[in-house]
Motif scaffolding. Structure first.
Motif, mmCIF file in Angstrom:
data_model
loop_
_atom_site.group_PDB
_atom_site.id
_atom_site.type_symbol
_atom_site.label_atom_id
_atom_site.label_comp_id
_atom_site.label_asym_id
_atom_site.label_seq_id
_atom_site.Cartn_x
_atom_site.Cartn_y
_atom_site.Cartn_z
ATOM 1 N N ALA A 66 0.843 -1.200 0.000
ATOM 2 C CA ALA A 66 0.000 0.000 0.000
ATOM 3 C C ALA A 66 0.876 1.247 0.000
ATOM 4 O O ALA A 66 0.436 2.323 0.386
ATOM 5 C CB ALA A 66 -0.925 -0.014 1.203
ATOM 6 N N ASN A 82 -0.946 -5.893 -4.487
ATOM 7 C CA ASN A 82 -1.116 -4.496 -4.109
ATOM 8 C C ASN A 82 -2.403 -4.311 -3.328
ATOM 9 O O ASN A 82 -3.353 -5.073 -3.485
ATOM 10 C CB ASN A 82 -1.132 -3.606 -5.354
ATOM 11 N N PRO A 137 -4.997 -0.886 -1.732
ATOM 12 C CA PRO A 137 -5.223 0.546 -1.932
ATOM 13 C C PRO A 137 -4.179 1.377 -1.178
ATOM 14 O O PRO A 137 -3.866 1.093 -0.023
ATOM 15 C CB PRO A 137 -6.621 0.771 -1.364
ATOM 16 N N LYS A 138 -3.642 2.359 -1.846
ATOM 17 C CA LYS A 138 -2.592 3.202 -1.254
ATOM 18 C C LYS A 138 -3.179 4.110 -0.183
ATOM 19 O O LYS A 138 -4.378 4.258 -0.057
ATOM 20 C CB LYS A 138 -1.925 4.011 -2.349
#
Length: 172
Positions: free
Chosen positions: A60, A86, A88-89
């Motif tokens: 993230a 991956n 969510p950032k």
């Protein structure tokens, strides 16, 4: 000669005391699911070895490929890495550990690898024993073996999260 008799008598008294204490132990069921409210999940509070811990490593951060590098570090430490990907950032913490009742002991061990700087997110509805390790922007590196051992000493034993009960050893 008299001293040997006194020492022998003391040894017999100590042995008798220990046997009586073990036989009359009233805490044998403490920590088990006795008295657990209906519907509460049973949490596996066993502190597992890395070889028995299943994890997903998710990135993230803003740094591409970070999850793959950290997953390799976990594999080198004998963890069972299931998925790498991956998330969510936008996580500013070091990491977020997401787990269910079967992953409580595993998440406790993983907290030590982040020196207890990872946020824990317990989900009572989760049914697997995998812990999601979501790396945040604050992550730099995993702790060394010595640091992990010291951190585990500071953390103490795993405990069942609120709203759950520790699972008896036979149920795990």
């Amino acid at each position: 000669m008299r001293a040997l008799v006194v020492v022998g008598l003391l040894a017999v008294l100590a042995l008798t005391f220990v046997v009586v204490a073990v036989v009359r132990d009233s805490q044998s069921g403490v920590g088990a699911a006795k008295g657990c409210p209906d519907g509460w999940p049973l949490a596996d509070v066993t502190l597992h070895e890395p070889k028995d811990v299943k994890i997903n490593v998710l990135n993230a951060t803003d740094e591409p490929g970070r999850a793959g590098t950290v997953a390799d570090d976990f594999r080198n430490r004998k963890f069972q890495v299931q998925k790498v990907g991956n998330a969510p950032k936008g996580i500013d913490d070091v990491a977020v550990l997401q787990y269910g009742p079967k992953g409580v002991g595993s998440a406790h061990l993983l907290r030590a690898y982040f020196l207890d700087n990872a946020e824990s997110k317990y989900d009572e509805k989760r049914t697997d024993d995998v812990v999601d390790v979501v790396l945040g922007n604050g992550f730099q590196q995993l702790a060394t073996t010595t640091e992990v051992n010291q951190s585990l000493g500071d953390l103490g034993a795993p405990v069942a999260p609120p709203g759950s009960c520790p699972a008896p050893a036979a149920d795990k």
